[in-house]
Design a protein around this motif. Structure first.
Motif, PDB file in Angstrom:
ATOM      1  N   ALA A  61     -13.581  90.259  17.700  1.00 41.21           N
ATOM      2  CA  ALA A  61     -12.878  90.199  18.973  1.00 41.21           C
ATOM      3  C   ALA A  61     -13.589  89.194  19.872  1.00 41.21           C
ATOM      4  O   ALA A  61     -14.818  89.034  19.783  1.00 41.21           O
ATOM      5  CB  ALA A  61     -12.866  91.575  19.634  1.00 41.21           C
ATOM      6  N   ASP A  62     -12.846  88.528  20.726  1.00 42.64           N
ATOM      7  CA  ASP A  62     -13.450  87.532  21.620  1.00 42.64           C
ATOM      8  C   ASP A  62     -14.546  88.140  22.477  1.00 42.64           C
ATOM      9  O   ASP A  62     -15.538  87.490  22.794  1.00 42.64           O
ATOM     10  CB  ASP A  62     -12.375  86.922  22.523  1.00 42.64           C
ATOM     11  CG  ASP A  62     -11.447  85.983  21.767  1.00 42.64           C
ATOM     12  OD1 ASP A  62     -10.369  85.678  22.287  1.00 42.64           O
ATOM     13  OD2 ASP A  62     -11.814  85.545  20.650  1.00 42.64           O
ATOM     14  N   SER A  63     -14.373  89.394  22.840  1.00 44.15           N
ATOM     15  CA  SER A  63     -15.314  90.050  23.745  1.00 44.15           C
ATOM     16  C   SER A  63     -16.692  90.290  23.122  1.00 44.15           C
ATOM     17  O   SER A  63     -17.661  90.549  23.847  1.00 44.15           O
ATOM     18  CB  SER A  63     -14.734  91.389  24.226  1.00 44.15           C
ATOM     19  OG  SER A  63     -14.466  92.241  23.128  1.00 44.15           O
ATOM     20  N   VAL A  64     -16.776  90.213  21.794  1.00 43.86           N
ATOM     21  CA  VAL A  64     -18.071  90.487  21.146  1.00 43.86           C
ATOM     22  C   VAL A  64     -18.608  89.290  20.379  1.00 43.86           C
ATOM     23  O   VAL A  64     -19.733  89.349  19.848  1.00 43.86           O
ATOM     24  CB  VAL A  64     -17.973  91.705  20.202  1.00 43.86           C
ATOM     25  CG1 VAL A  64     -17.407  92.908  20.941  1.00 43.86           C
ATOM     26  CG2 VAL A  64     -17.153  91.397  18.962  1.00 43.86           C
ATOM     27  N   LYS A  65     -17.853  88.202  20.305  1.00 46.18           N
ATOM     28  CA  LYS A  65     -18.320  87.024  19.565  1.00 46.18           C
ATOM     29  C   LYS A  65     -19.635  86.527  20.123  1.00 46.18           C
ATOM     30  O   LYS A  65     -19.817  86.423  21.339  1.00 46.18           O
ATOM     31  CB  LYS A  65     -17.271  85.903  19.652  1.00 46.18           C
ATOM     32  CG  LYS A  65     -16.177  85.987  18.623  1.00 46.18           C
ATOM     33  CD  LYS A  65     -15.196  84.837  18.772  1.00 46.18           C
ATOM     34  CE  LYS A  65     -14.025  84.994  17.855  1.00 46.18           C
ATOM     35  NZ  LYS A  65     -12.997  83.956  18.053  1.00 46.18           N
ATOM     36  N   GLY A  66     -20.557  86.219  19.214  1.00 44.98           N
ATOM     37  CA  GLY A  66     -21.861  85.721  19.629  1.00 44.98           C
ATOM     38  C   GLY A  66     -22.862  86.819  19.943  1.00 44.98           C
ATOM     39  O   GLY A  66     -24.053  86.554  20.077  1.00 44.98           O
ATOM     40  N   ARG A  67     -22.373  88.058  20.049  1.00 43.78           N
ATOM     41  CA  ARG A  67     -23.282  89.188  20.342  1.00 43.78           C
ATOM     42  C   ARG A  67     -23.339  90.188  19.185  1.00 43.78           C
ATOM     43  O   ARG A  67     -24.382  90.778  18.934  1.00 43.78           O
ATOM     44  CB  ARG A  67     -22.816  89.919  21.600  1.00 43.78           C
ATOM     45  CG  ARG A  67     -22.775  89.058  22.849  1.00 43.78           C
ATOM     46  CD  ARG A  67     -22.487  89.897  24.094  1.00 43.78           C
ATOM     47  NE  ARG A  67     -21.208  90.569  24.048  1.00 43.78           N
ATOM     48  CZ  ARG A  67     -21.047  91.882  24.176  1.00 43.78           C
ATOM     49  NH1 ARG A  67     -22.102  92.671  24.358  1.00 43.78           N
ATOM     50  NH2 ARG A  67     -19.825  92.424  24.137  1.00 43.78           N
ATOM     51  N   PHE A  68     -22.226  90.380  18.508  1.00 41.31           N
ATOM     52  CA  PHE A  68     -22.145  91.340  17.410  1.00 41.31           C
ATOM     53  C   PHE A  68     -22.052  90.602  16.084  1.00 41.31           C
ATOM     54  O   PHE A  68     -21.444  89.537  15.995  1.00 41.31           O
ATOM     55  CB  PHE A  68     -20.916  92.238  17.558  1.00 41.31           C
ATOM     56  CG  PHE A  68     -20.953  93.204  18.707  1.00 41.31           C
ATOM     57  CD1 PHE A  68     -21.918  93.136  19.702  1.00 41.31           C
ATOM     58  CD2 PHE A  68     -19.986  94.197  18.790  1.00 41.31           C
ATOM     59  CE1 PHE A  68     -21.926  94.024  20.759  1.00 41.31           C
ATOM     60  CE2 PHE A  68     -19.982  95.100  19.845  1.00 41.31           C
ATOM     61  CZ  PHE A  68     -20.959  95.004  20.831  1.00 41.31           C
ATOM     62  N   THR A  69     -22.631  91.207  15.040  1.00 41.49           N
ATOM     63  CA  THR A  69     -22.559  90.639  13.706  1.00 41.49           C
ATOM     64  C   THR A  69     -22.211  91.741  12.714  1.00 41.49           C
ATOM     65  O   THR A  69     -22.879  92.770  12.665  1.00 41.49           O
ATOM     66  CB  THR A  69     -23.886  89.989  13.295  1.00 41.49           C
ATOM     67  OG1 THR A  69     -24.233  88.972  14.243  1.00 41.49           O
ATOM     68  CG2 THR A  69     -23.765  89.353  11.908  1.00 41.49           C
ATOM     69  N   ILE A  70     -21.165  91.501  11.920  1.00 33.38           N
ATOM     70  CA  ILE A  70     -20.774  92.449  10.888  1.00 33.38           C
ATOM     71  C   ILE A  70     -21.290  91.949   9.547  1.00 33.38           C
ATOM     72  O   ILE A  70     -21.266  90.758   9.259  1.00 33.38           O
ATOM     73  CB  ILE A  70     -19.245  92.669  10.871  1.00 33.38           C
ATOM     74  CG1 ILE A  70     -18.872  93.827   9.957  1.00 33.38           C
ATOM     75  CG2 ILE A  70     -18.504  91.388  10.468  1.00 33.38           C
ATOM     76  CD1 ILE A  70     -17.425  94.264  10.085  1.00 33.38           C
ATOM     77  N   SER A  71     -21.767  92.888   8.744  1.00 31.54           N
ATOM     78  CA  SER A  71     -22.234  92.548   7.398  1.00 31.54           C
ATOM     79  C   SER A  71     -21.991  93.759   6.508  1.00 31.54           C
ATOM     80  O   SER A  71     -21.717  94.858   6.999  1.00 31.54           O
ATOM     81  CB  SER A  71     -23.717  92.179   7.420  1.00 31.54           C
ATOM     82  OG  SER A  71     -24.498  93.284   7.862  1.00 31.54           O
ATOM     83  N   GLY A  72     -22.122  93.545   5.205  1.00 32.20           N
ATOM     84  CA  GLY A  72     -21.904  94.689   4.334  1.00 32.20           C
ATOM     85  C   GLY A  72     -22.017  94.355   2.872  1.00 32.20           C
ATOM     86  O   GLY A  72     -22.384  93.235   2.496  1.00 32.20           O
TER      87      GLY A  72
END
Length: 125
Positions: A61-72
Motif C-alpha cells: 500500500a502507498d501508506s507503508v511503502k519504504g517503511r514496511f517489508t514483506i518476506s517469506g
C-alpha cells in the motif's frame, strides 16, 4: 483444514519497529500468494502488503511503502512483515491471509480464502 496463525504484535512508540510473522498450515495446503491486511477501529479492512509466490513479486500500500517489508518462504507457507518507522496511524489489528486460488489482485481481500485471527499493533505518540 487450513490454519493461519499470526504472531508478533504489540505496543511500540512512534518511530519504533515491530516484526509480524505468519504461518499457514494444512495437510495438502499450498498458496499462490500471502498478504497482510489491517483494520483500525471504525474503519474497513485495508490492504498492507502481499507476496505472489510464482513471480516472487511483492506489493505494498502507498501508506507503508519504504517503511514496511514483506518476506517469506513459499515452501513453508510463512510470511513476515517487518514494520519500521511506525506511526500512530499504523495502529490496527493486522491480519495475515493466504490464497489458494488464482484470478484476484493481490490487494483484493476477497481473493484470500484463509485468514488468521489477527494480532494487535498499537503505536503510541
Amino acid at each position: 483444514q487450513v490454519q493461519v496463525v499470526e504472531s508478533g504484535g504489540g505496543l511500540v512508540q512512534a518511530g519504533g519497529s515491530l516484526r509480524l510473522s505468519c504461518v499457514a498450515s494444512g495437510r495438502t495446503f499450498s498458496s499462490y500468494r500471502m498478504g497482510w491486511f489491517r483494520q483500525a477501529p471504525g474503519k474497513g479492512r485495508e490492504f498492507v502488503a502481499a507476496v505472489r509466490w510464482g513471480p516472487g513479486s511483492t506489493y505494498y500500500a502507498d501508506s507503508v511503502k519504504g517503511r514496511f517489508t514483506i518476506s517469506g518462504d513459499n515452501a513453508k507457507n510463512t510470511v513476515n512483515l517487518q514494520m519500521n518507522s511506525l506511526q500512530p496511524e499504523d495502529t490496527a489489528v493486522y491480519y495475515c491471509a493466504a490464497a489458494s486460488q488464482l484470478g484476484w489482485a493481490s490487494s483484493d481481500y476477497n481473493g484470500y480464502n484463509y485468514w488468521g485471527q489477527g494480532t494487535q499493533v498499537t503505536v503510541s505518540s
